[in-house]
Structures are given as structure tokens and as C-alpha cells.
Design an enzyme around this catalytic site. Sequence first.
Site, PDB file in Angstrom:
ATOM      1  N   LEU A 183       0.838  -1.199   0.000  1.00  0.00           N
ATOM      2  CA  LEU A 183       0.000   0.000   0.000  1.00  0.00           C
ATOM      3  C   LEU A 183       0.872   1.249   0.000  1.00  0.00           C
ATOM      4  O   LEU A 183       1.761   1.406   0.828  1.00  0.00           O
ATOM      5  CB  LEU A 183      -0.932   0.006   1.216  1.00  0.00           C
ATOM      6  CG  LEU A 183      -2.077   1.033   1.171  1.00  0.00           C
ATOM      7  CD1 LEU A 183      -3.304   0.493   1.911  1.00  0.00           C
ATOM      8  CD2 LEU A 183      -1.656   2.371   1.767  1.00  0.00           C
ATOM      9  N   HIS A 229       6.969   1.641  11.122  1.00  0.00           N
ATOM     10  CA  HIS A 229       7.400   2.951  10.632  1.00  0.00           C
ATOM     11  C   HIS A 229       6.311   3.966  10.940  1.00  0.00           C
ATOM     12  O   HIS A 229       5.119   3.642  10.942  1.00  0.00           O
ATOM     13  CB  HIS A 229       7.630   2.851   9.119  1.00  0.00           C
ATOM     14  CG  HIS A 229       8.284   4.028   8.505  1.00  0.00           C
ATOM     15  ND1 HIS A 229       7.609   5.185   8.201  1.00  0.00           N
ATOM     16  CD2 HIS A 229       9.573   4.242   8.116  1.00  0.00           C
ATOM     17  CE1 HIS A 229       8.429   6.049   7.652  1.00  0.00           C
ATOM     18  NE2 HIS A 229       9.627   5.505   7.591  1.00  0.00           N
TER      19      HIS A 229
END
Length: 340
Positions: free
Chosen positions: A124, A228
Amino acid sequence: MVRPVREDDLGALLTLAGSLEAPLTTLPSHAGNLEARVETSLRSFDPRIRTPGPEYYMFVLEDAAGGRVLGTCALMGRVGGFDPSYTYEVRRERSRHEPLGIRTDHEVLHLRREHKGPSEIGGLALHPDGRARGLGRLLSLSRFLFVHAHPQRFADRVIAELRGRVDAQGRSPFWEAVGRHFFQRDLAEADLLSGLGDKQFIEDLMPRHPIYTCLLPEEARQAIGRVHRETEPARALLDGEGFTELGEVDIFDAGPVLTAATAEIRTIRAARRAPVARLLPDPPQAPPVLLANGALDFRACIAPAPEGGDGVDLWARTARLLGVAEGDEVTTAPLRGERE
């Protein structure tokens, strides 16, 4: 609108890859590698496929008004199809020596090979221009409507390997402490080779013994199982869909692996098929929902679709985006769960 990737999307995908703040190995900024992913996706939509295998379904988010590609996402039929899939299983191991009163509790990473694994969502990426507009939710959840429409192509469990802690230069503290010693390559290069199916180097070079994380630098230990910062919204969305931690992490950046039973994913469980009852000249006054046509020539969007006794009503423009007419069936699902 979300749709399957086409050959002529290559240039737009390269532009999208270049727009990201940090490198993304699932969207390489290399025409040859990206072209190989697109070609694999085109083959994966073969209508003769009846069981989950190494298919890689790639979708793009297209601005219906101007045709601009703003994002992409992907689905894998099964990990570890032709080549094994690798993760580190995170275990807690205890040791005792009662005469000295010593008891230790250590976190240990064990290499795990999966030869016939679950399905996987991934890949994504959203252009900065598309953020804070609900488009990331559309990209992510549209994949589950495709799974709902074609369950025979997917396994009974789905995993998501989330991106681990990596800085703007693509440096991963976990990779620098572990992987680089054995592979002698940058993280991006190793991850890209793995993503393209060249995994023999992992089998040949990976350390064969468990790794005690207490022997790693503090920065590397802190990265294990963490995402992240740009992946935090995706993590929250998957939590809402019923995904939980599997107790495994990526072998390259130590990002967490989440899992859910396919039939229990919120969007799949809530999805309903209904015929199009009426096409309206103006947008109906109703809350927006997820909509998809359910075909292999897949289309998905977010739009109002009020239900009636005969089916759902659609704005004529929405119907054109989905490629449906009165009497055709569409799939609907709520955008959010009750607790969101």
C-alpha cells in the site's frame, strides 16, 4: 476508484514511487522491477485460477475526474507458494539455576520457513496529495471486497507484514545489526530481491541459529515489532478490521506481522451483495459506504448507496465508475466498524 493495474500505469507508478518520503521496497523506483510486478499481476487475474497460489494482485487508486494514479495496494494469493516465506518468530525463553538464585528471561528470534502459508495484503502506497481524504481507507479495505467476491483464490487466513522502522535514507537499525553481517547488501536491495521471488540467497546466507536480542544494540532491539511512523495509520486500520499480532517479525526490518481469519475480517464479514434497484441523476442523501462490482475486472469506490426493498440506489455516476447497470449486483460494506 480502485481498479486492477494496467500496463500503461507503469509511468504513473514510477511517479508515485518518487513522491514517497521514504523508499518503499514493494514499490521500487526502478522501471524494470516495477514492470515485472505489473506483468505478474496481469497474469494473476486469469479467470481459470481456482485455488490460492503465488498470484500477486496489484491495484491502483485512480482519480476518476482526471485519471491520475494516486495510490496502489496489493494482495497475494498465498505466501510460500513456489518458494518459502521467511519470518523471525519471537519467543520468550527462561533459564534457571536455583543454587545461585539466577533466573533469566530472554527474547529470542527463531527463523521460520513457511511453505504453504496464508494469503497476504501489502504494497500500500498513497501519494501525499491523497492523504487526509479517506483514500487510504478505500485502498486498504477495497482488497477485502475483492477477497469477498473471489474467496476461492485466497487462503483461510490473511497476514500483513507491516513496514518496520526505517529512516529517510532507507536505513534500518535492525538490518544494520543483523542482516548486513550476512548479506553484505543494503536493505532495499535485499528486500527487493526477495519481493521479486529470488529467495535462494536467504536460504544460503541467513544465520541458522536463534538470535538472542539482548546481544543486539539497543536501537535494533527497540525496532523489533515496531512500525514505521508512516505505517501507524495502516496499523490502526487493521486493528479495527480484527487483525492481531502473530508473534513474528520481518527478517529484514523487524516490522510486525499481523494476522486474521479471512472470514472474520470486519469488512468481509459485513459485506453484502445486492442488486442495483435504481440509478439516480443526483447523489442520494445517505452516508457513504464501500462499494464494489465484485468482477475480476474489479472496481471499488466510496459513495452513498441507500438500501430499499428491491436493492440499493446508486448515483448514475457511481454506477459508471463501477461498470454496473440496473439489475446488476454490487457489494456494499460499512466504512467503519461500530467501535471506530
